[in-house]
Write an enzyme that holds these catalytic residues in place. Structure first.
Site, mmCIF file in Angstrom:
data_model
loop_
_atom_site.group_PDB
_atom_site.id
_atom_site.type_symbol
_atom_site.label_atom_id
_atom_site.label_comp_id
_atom_site.label_asym_id
_atom_site.label_seq_id
_atom_site.Cartn_x
_atom_site.Cartn_y
_atom_site.Cartn_z
ATOM 1 C CE LYS A 1 -0.686 0.536 4.988
ATOM 2 N NZ LYS A 1 0.000 1.831 5.084
ATOM 3 C CB THR A 2 4.037 2.188 1.692
ATOM 4 O OG1 THR A 2 3.510 1.912 2.993
ATOM 5 C CG2 THR A 2 4.916 3.426 1.757
ATOM 6 C CG ASP B 1 -0.966 5.090 4.784
ATOM 7 O OD1 ASP B 1 -1.717 4.147 4.453
ATOM 8 O OD2 ASP B 1 0.221 4.921 5.093
ATOM 9 C CD GLU B 2 -2.009 2.258 8.281
ATOM 10 O OE1 GLU B 2 -3.075 1.607 8.350
ATOM 11 O OE2 GLU B 2 -0.896 1.709 8.179
ATOM 12 C CD GLN C 1 -3.102 -4.274 8.579
ATOM 13 O OE1 GLN C 1 -2.068 -4.063 9.203
ATOM 14 N NE2 GLN C 1 -3.162 -4.233 7.255
ATOM 15 N NE ARG D 1 1.910 -6.151 11.352
ATOM 16 C CZ ARG D 1 1.527 -5.480 10.279
ATOM 17 N NH1 ARG D 1 2.271 -4.517 9.804
ATOM 18 N NH2 ARG D 1 0.396 -5.796 9.653
#
Length: 689
Positions: free
Chosen positions: A36-37, A233-234, A264, A646
């Protein structure tokens, strides 16, 4: 055009679809490890280089300073390299505005400070500063701070600001009228004190821009026309105030591009509202939705476990992570006898992973009065002596994740005994240490003499014989004589003429520091501050603790050196703001050869080759506070999902049969999260003794 982007930048078809989506509202549902980044970064590059949009008209919002910094670096590199993106040369002098919600809010407020009753050099209070201010208000209002703690009011006020609730409108249906009235009184007095101190808190950095935009249409139009293209973002982690701020900015042009993953969403306790991302298509019916489901981080066995866990959480956008990567080992489950055996297992596996070969064993001498760490490990876990770690390469790729901070205690004992270096994220942060807070308070007073919280902290540090009564007179004089409080005139008023010479000397020091020549830099400010105040001699009292504290102050010079090429006033302002907006994750040293210990909440956005997820027990994960609320249980499940995803190569899931809490040893029940994972997806670890 799309083919060129795919070929040159390695985008998969869905990432390409996201990056090149037509202007307008776009929702990117990006699974963990799905790039996504990269998609967000390349969207910005696409807007600038392909659509020829002025970077000054782009706003990109992230949730950590670290993420913003990394994105700036990537975009700067891509924009300055004409060899990329079809060899289109595009010269720019400025990058888009990029930062956290709070840093963007601070940027707006500094530009519009007069409209909120501040000056542009206002300071940003952290939780400790706010609680100190609230404690004074409680005492003034004759409210017992031992019965009604300042931290309670601080939390309630912060929650109110996150929901854009003014003091006069505060009302908690779960509290009685008397307590609600008390909160309204304290909240109103707190707001008045912030204005008097030329300060804002974290909640203000979002609430005050929203208030400005709602009350002054010309200010809203100014920023809508400045930032016509907004990327967030997020998005699943936005609270109500952040949601409204974003919606107001995007309401004119509707060029809003948000990236998030409802699976998330783990910050409900901070006020984050999962519904914001779930309702995006209701807010923007014309929105395009793109799903990023190809995972580039974890092995297939780890993803299979993650999928089974997230299935426990309902009411979310459906996604199924997949990977082209082959192979991978099954995640390991270990049932420990207790928390010491759990810690021993982690230490043992870390050593195994280092492939140390011949290992030197260590031993401890038993103390007369107390049981040694080693004997406790052996008694509780029936373990053999752990060897000391020799090969310390790759430790920065190992993380131990847990639900609450207290779980780190047993881990630390074992890691220390086995000579395994580690760092804790979220412990006592560097900028929270007393000596650092003292220096920062002096620096804040230099640029903002109205900061009474900082003044109270350091007016008698080092000791000057200035007690509470004298400070009370100084404070009253300052509040009644604001026109005298500027860098050029440190005199307070005639009421202070008969006070001790130490008071006069203190303000002369501040005046000297505030009148440094323009060519000075922030390091000059620090050197002069330490010299004039005598703080160095104050710390270096001949003790080991004093030397350690002085080393911390010296480290502050290294941090400040980043701003030494600016004028001292600009460098100092930027330095203080960056520190004020820093989070625990921003302090993580990802290059240090140390195992990382952190809570699951702090692990968001990070990745490690090896992850130990410990304490998988009912009452810990999910936490006991969430057991009766289905929404909180769902968030605890998402928290476990974040922890699992993670891991890149190795995942260890650990639980204990009993655990000592509050001085008592209690039997533990394996978490429902563990029970949701089919046995065939896991490998059981049986220690060999």
């Amino acid at each position: 055009m799309k083919q060129e982007f795919t070929h040159e930048l390695g985008l998969n078809p869905e990432q390409l679809k996201a990056v090149t989506a037509p202007l307008g509202p776009v929702l990117i549902l990006a699974g963990a490890g799905s790039g996504k980044t990269r998609a967000l970064t390349m969207r910005i590059v696409y807007l600038i280089k392909k659509l020829k949009i002025d970077p000054m008209n782009i706003l990109a919002v992230t949730f950590t300073n670290k993420a913003a910094g990394e994105m700036k670096g990537r975009i700067s590199k891509l924009l300055s390299n004409p060899g990329k993106i079809s060899n289109i040369k595009y010269q720019i002098s400025n990058l888009p505005a990029m930062g956290t919600f709070h840093s963007i809010g601070a940027k707006i407020l500094r530009a519009e400070a007069r409209l909120i009753g501040r000056t542009p050099n206002f300071v940003i209070y952290d939780d400790e500063d706010s609680e100190n201010l609230i404690k004074e208000i409680l005492l003034r209002e004759r409210i017992d701070p031992t019965k009604f703690k300042p931290s309670l009011f601080g939390s309630l006020i912060d929650r109110a600001k996150n929901n854009l609730i003014e003091p006069r409108d505060y009302n908690d249906n779960n509290s009685d009228d008397r307590f609600n009235s008390m909160v309204r009184t304290v909240y109103a007095a707190y707001e008045q004190s912030l204005v008097q101190n030329n300060a804002v808190d974290f909640g203000d950095l979002i609430m005050l821009p929203v208030k400005l935009f709602r009350e002054k249409s010309q200010i809203l139009s100014k920023y809508q026309n400045l930032w016509k293209y907004i990327l967030v973002d997020e998005y699943q982690d936005t609270n109500h105030a952040q949601y409204i701020l974003t919606k107001l900015l995007a309401s004119r042009y509707k060029n809003i591009f948000v990236v998030g993953d409802d699976a998330q969403a783990i910050y409900g306790f901070r006020g984050a509202d999962l519904q914001n991302i779930l309702d995006f298509e209701d807010d923007y019916p014309e929105a395009q939705v793109v799903r990023l489901e190809q995972n580039y981080r974890s092995t297939k066995p780890i993803l299979s476990v993650a999928e089974k866990v997230i299935e426990l959480s309902v009411h979310q956008h459906k996604k199924r992570l997949w990977t082209e990567a082959k192979g991978g080992v099954a995640p390991v489950v270990y049932t420990a006898e207790d928390e010491m055996a759990e810690a021993w297992f982690v230490g043992r596996k870390i050593i195994d992973l280092q492939d140390t070969g011949s290992l030197e064993e260590f031993s401890y001498e038993l103390e007369d009065q107390d049981e040694s760490i080693l004997s406790r490990i052996m008694r509780h876990s029936q373990a053999r002596v752990l060897p000391k770690l020799k090969n310390k390469k790759g430790l920065n790729n190992i993380a131990v994740l847990y639900r609450t901070h207290f779980q780190s205690r047993a881990l630390e004992e074992v890691l220390i005994s086995a000579a395994i270096p580690y760092q804790i994220v979220g412990g006592l942060k560097f900028y929270e240490r007393k000596e650092i807070k003292d220096i920062l308070s002096y620096l804040r007073l230099i640029i903002n003499p109205r900061d009474l919280v900082s003044l109270k902290r350091v007016i008698n540090v080092p000791p000057r014989g200035i007690g509470p009564a004298t400070f009370g007179l100084i404070k009253d004089a300052m509040l009644n004589s604001i026109q005298h409080l500027n860098n050029k005139d440190p005199e307070l008023n005639s009421g202070l003429r008969n006070l001790k010479p130490q008071v006069e000397n203190f303000f002369k020091i501040l005046q000297t520091l505030s009148n440094l020549p323009e060519e000075a830099n922030i390091l000059d400010v620090l050197r002069n501050l330490l010299k004039l105040t005598g703080y160095e001699n104050y710390l270096k009292d001949g003790s080991d603790e004093g030397e350690s504290r002085w080393e911390n102050v010296q480290e502050l010079f290294n941090v400040a050196a980043v701003f030494q090429n600016l004028t001292w006033k600009e460098g100092l302002s930027r330095f203080l703001e960056e520190i004020a907006l820093m989070t625990g994750v921003d302090e993580l040293d990802s290059q240090a050869e140390k195992v990382t210990l952190m809570t699951l909440h702090q692990a968001k956005g990070l990745e490690f080759d090896t992850v130990f997820l410990i304490g998988l027990e009912e009452g810990l994960l999910p936490h006991a506070r969430s057991i009766l609320d289905p929404r909180q249980i769902a968030e605890e499940i998402r928290l476990a999902y974040v922890g699992i995803t993670r891991a890149k190569k190795h995942l260890y899931l650990v639980h204990a049969q009993s655990r000592r809490q509050f001085g008592l040893r209690n039997l533990s029940v394996p978490s429902r999260i563990l029970k949701a994972i089919p046995e065939e997806l896991l490998e059981r670890y049986e220690p060999e003794f």
